[in-house]
Design an enzyme around this catalytic site. Sequence first.
Site, PDB file in Angstrom:
ATOM      1  N   TYR A   1     -18.728  22.187 -24.342  1.00 48.58           N
ATOM      2  CA  TYR A   1     -19.604  21.464 -25.279  1.00 48.58           C
ATOM      3  C   TYR A   1     -20.265  22.385 -26.303  1.00 48.58           C
ATOM      4  O   TYR A   1     -21.067  21.924 -27.106  1.00 48.58           O
ATOM      5  CB  TYR A   1     -20.749  20.760 -24.542  1.00 48.58           C
ATOM      6  CG  TYR A   1     -20.377  19.905 -23.361  1.00 48.58           C
ATOM      7  CD1 TYR A   1     -19.428  18.885 -23.480  1.00 48.58           C
ATOM      8  CD2 TYR A   1     -20.993  20.075 -22.126  1.00 48.58           C
ATOM      9  CE1 TYR A   1     -19.100  18.082 -22.390  1.00 48.58           C
ATOM     10  CE2 TYR A   1     -20.689  19.278 -21.039  1.00 48.58           C
ATOM     11  CZ  TYR A   1     -19.738  18.284 -21.171  1.00 48.58           C
ATOM     12  OH  TYR A   1     -19.436  17.492 -20.105  1.00 48.58           O
TER      13      TYR A   1
ATOM     14  N   GLY B   1     -29.937  12.830 -12.870  1.00 51.46           N
ATOM     15  CA  GLY B   1     -29.318  13.971 -12.210  1.00 51.46           C
ATOM     16  C   GLY B   1     -29.823  15.257 -12.826  1.00 51.46           C
ATOM     17  O   GLY B   1     -30.541  16.043 -12.219  1.00 51.46           O
ATOM     18  N   ARG B   2     -29.488  15.430 -14.108  1.00 54.66           N
ATOM     19  CA  ARG B   2     -29.782  16.679 -14.819  1.00 54.66           C
ATOM     20  C   ARG B   2     -31.233  17.144 -14.674  1.00 54.66           C
ATOM     21  O   ARG B   2     -31.483  18.304 -14.342  1.00 54.66           O
ATOM     22  CB  ARG B   2     -29.463  16.470 -16.307  1.00 54.66           C
ATOM     23  CG  ARG B   2     -29.546  17.724 -17.143  1.00 54.66           C
ATOM     24  CD  ARG B   2     -29.450  17.397 -18.639  1.00 54.66           C
ATOM     25  NE  ARG B   2     -28.356  16.496 -18.920  1.00 54.66           N
ATOM     26  CZ  ARG B   2     -27.111  16.877 -19.188  1.00 54.66           C
ATOM     27  NH1 ARG B   2     -26.804  18.150 -19.225  1.00 54.66           N
ATOM     28  NH2 ARG B   2     -26.172  15.975 -19.431  1.00 54.66           N
TER      29      ARG B   2
ATOM     30  N   CYS C   1      -8.266  33.097 -19.420  1.00 61.75           N
ATOM     31  CA  CYS C   1      -7.428  33.290 -20.613  1.00 61.75           C
ATOM     32  C   CYS C   1      -7.573  32.140 -21.594  1.00 61.75           C
ATOM     33  O   CYS C   1      -6.603  31.439 -21.907  1.00 61.75           O
ATOM     34  CB  CYS C   1      -5.976  33.477 -20.201  1.00 61.75           C
ATOM     35  SG  CYS C   1      -5.764  34.895 -19.136  1.00 61.75           S
ATOM     36  N   GLU C   2      -8.782  31.909 -22.014  1.00 65.15           N
ATOM     37  CA  GLU C   2      -9.110  30.891 -23.014  1.00 65.15           C
ATOM     38  C   GLU C   2     -10.201  31.510 -23.864  1.00 65.15           C
ATOM     39  O   GLU C   2     -11.186  32.018 -23.311  1.00 65.15           O
ATOM     40  CB  GLU C   2      -9.688  29.630 -22.344  1.00 65.15           C
ATOM     41  CG  GLU C   2      -8.696  28.774 -21.608  1.00 65.15           C
ATOM     42  CD  GLU C   2      -7.825  27.944 -22.545  1.00 65.15           C
ATOM     43  OE1 GLU C   2      -8.275  27.681 -23.686  1.00 65.15           O
ATOM     44  OE2 GLU C   2      -6.718  27.575 -22.130  1.00 65.15           O
TER      45      GLU C   2
ATOM     46  N   GLU D   1     -31.898   6.802 -12.154  1.00 66.34           N
ATOM     47  CA  GLU D   1     -30.840   7.553 -11.458  1.00 66.34           C
ATOM     48  C   GLU D   1     -30.524   8.822 -12.253  1.00 66.34           C
ATOM     49  O   GLU D   1     -29.424   9.014 -12.744  1.00 66.34           O
ATOM     50  CB  GLU D   1     -29.595   6.685 -11.200  1.00 66.34           C
ATOM     51  CG  GLU D   1     -29.068   5.974 -12.422  1.00 66.34           C
ATOM     52  CD  GLU D   1     -27.865   5.087 -12.138  1.00 66.34           C
ATOM     53  OE1 GLU D   1     -27.714   4.591 -11.006  1.00 66.34           O
ATOM     54  OE2 GLU D   1     -27.065   4.883 -13.067  1.00 66.34           O
TER      55      GLU D   1
ATOM     56  N   ARG E   1     -20.108  24.244 -19.339  1.00 64.71           N
ATOM     57  CA  ARG E   1     -20.811  23.576 -20.447  1.00 64.71           C
ATOM     58  C   ARG E   1     -20.764  24.362 -21.766  1.00 64.71           C
ATOM     59  O   ARG E   1     -20.475  23.761 -22.808  1.00 64.71           O
ATOM     60  CB  ARG E   1     -22.257  23.244 -20.061  1.00 64.71           C
ATOM     61  CG  ARG E   1     -22.350  22.264 -18.874  1.00 64.71           C
ATOM     62  CD  ARG E   1     -23.774  21.784 -18.617  1.00 64.71           C
ATOM     63  NE  ARG E   1     -24.235  20.863 -19.624  1.00 64.71           N
ATOM     64  CZ  ARG E   1     -25.007  21.182 -20.649  1.00 64.71           C
ATOM     65  NH1 ARG E   1     -25.450  22.401 -20.774  1.00 64.71           N
ATOM     66  NH2 ARG E   1     -25.346  20.278 -21.542  1.00 64.71           N
TER      67      ARG E   1
HETATM   68  C1  LIG Z   1     -24.067  10.781 -15.087  1.00 60.24           C
HETATM   69  C2  LIG Z   1     -24.768   9.545 -14.679  1.00 60.24           C
HETATM   70  C3  LIG Z   1     -26.111   9.592 -14.283  1.00 60.24           C
HETATM   71  C4  LIG Z   1     -26.934  10.840 -14.365  1.00 60.24           C
HETATM   72  O1  LIG Z   1     -27.060  11.305 -15.643  1.00 60.24           O
HETATM   73  P1  LIG Z   1     -28.024  12.561 -15.976  1.00 60.24           P
HETATM   74  O2  LIG Z   1     -27.789  12.798 -17.418  1.00 60.24           O
HETATM   75  O3  LIG Z   1     -27.548  13.676 -15.120  1.00 60.24           O
HETATM   76  O4  LIG Z   1     -29.412  12.146 -15.653  1.00 60.24           O
HETATM   77  C5  LIG Z   1     -26.690   8.417 -13.853  1.00 60.24           C
HETATM   78  N1  LIG Z   1     -25.994   7.270 -13.799  1.00 60.24           N
HETATM   79  C6  LIG Z   1     -24.707   7.186 -14.160  1.00 60.24           C
HETATM   80  C7  LIG Z   1     -24.017   5.888 -14.077  1.00 60.24           C
HETATM   81  C8  LIG Z   1     -24.046   8.322 -14.619  1.00 60.24           C
HETATM   82  O5  LIG Z   1     -22.768   8.248 -14.995  1.00 60.24           O
END
Ligand SMILES: *Cc1c(COP(=O)(O)O)cnc(C)c1O
Length: 420
Positions: free
Chosen positions: A314, A274-275, A341-342, A272, A310
Amino acid sequence: MVSKTLPFTKQKIEEIAAEYPTPFHVYDEKGILENARKLKEAFGILEGFTEYFAVKALPNPFIMKILKKEGFGADCSSLPELLLAEKVGIVGEGIMFSSNDTPKEEFVKAKELGAIINLDDISHIQYLEEAAGLPDLVCFRYNPGALKEGNTFIGNPEEAKYGFTREQLLEGYRTLAEKGVKRFGIHTMVASNELDPQYFIETARIIFEVIAEISGELGIHFEFANLGGGIGIPYKPDQEPVPYDVIAKGVKEEYDRLIEANGLAPLKIFLECGRVITGPYGYLITSVRHLKHTYKDYVGTDACMANLMRPGVYGAYHHITVLGKENAPTTHKYDVTGSLCENNDKFAIDRMLPDIETGDILAIHDSGAHGHAMGFNYNGKLRSAEILLRNDGSFIQIRRAETVDDYFATLDFGNLKSFE
Ligand SMILES: *Cc1c(COP(=O)(O)O)cnc(C)c1O
């Protein structure tokens, strides 16, 4: 040094900007598709492989639709994310619902959609049963605690709020079996932005060992193992992308040794991420509004950390290209800032860039995940538009920019009169 290039020309961006003023995020459909296919091909060697795109990275239905066509599911963790998946036509076991501290109505909606429900805590078995009834298929999120070293971004698993302990897993699956649940899954996610492929192979090994132990003790069969997300991307020019095939082959070896050889196959393997799916294929496009020379040299842009937080939050590195000056020598040291303003509203600090003039357009790389999605309205800053650069070179707006009316939408100015 791996150089960071752009999938568009300055001319193309000027064409887009003539219609949709900067700042905006632009997403490269071709890049997203090529990467999705590469991932599927590499992980295709694994039993029943499915990637559930972590919606939180880029919660835009157009992007989700592109990924759905590639056979990806959706990993959701809130009611709006579930509704977004439903609108795109991702339903049933195409949804992985991996939430934590979950409210009742979200379990109700997830159950109604037929999503795979991934419980974050043992107490949620009863909570889910009372809220929506137990589905046929239930998954638990495992927190390996001291078994696994934390990665720098998510931290030590023992300090992480997520998941079941090893003892709770056994008790939890036993409870499910007693309650008549027939189908079981297991999940873990212990890394974020991790570039070392070994980390994911090691995670698979830990989870396969747990499956072998619990299957043996309880006589249940696991249908799938979800290895979570967390595959990192090369934000910096000298970093390399994670080789998918190395992870896939390593996981396959562990699978053959611990699952196949123990008669526990078939076990489907899910991710799963995302990034890594969209991150490298997004760019925040912003124009230079002011140049300021005080104790340092500042480039003031028309974007701010509300568009990409980001770097501010971070200290994350995001590469910057000055359009039309791709090959110019990087002779100047700048702080590239926004207008919030940060003082941490900076996209880059002490960055060597070509000589910059007002009106120059900057492309801030790798904004395709946790970019627009993390936007906020602090200081009255409005979130930008999102543009999709299509495979054929055309472009469409897939989310308009916020307006002042959007910002005021939750206020009732009519009621202000009665407040005199
Ligand atoms: C954020 C998250 C992801 C995705 O993480 P990536 O770093 O974007 O791959 C998958 N599963 C859960 C439960 C998450 O919280």
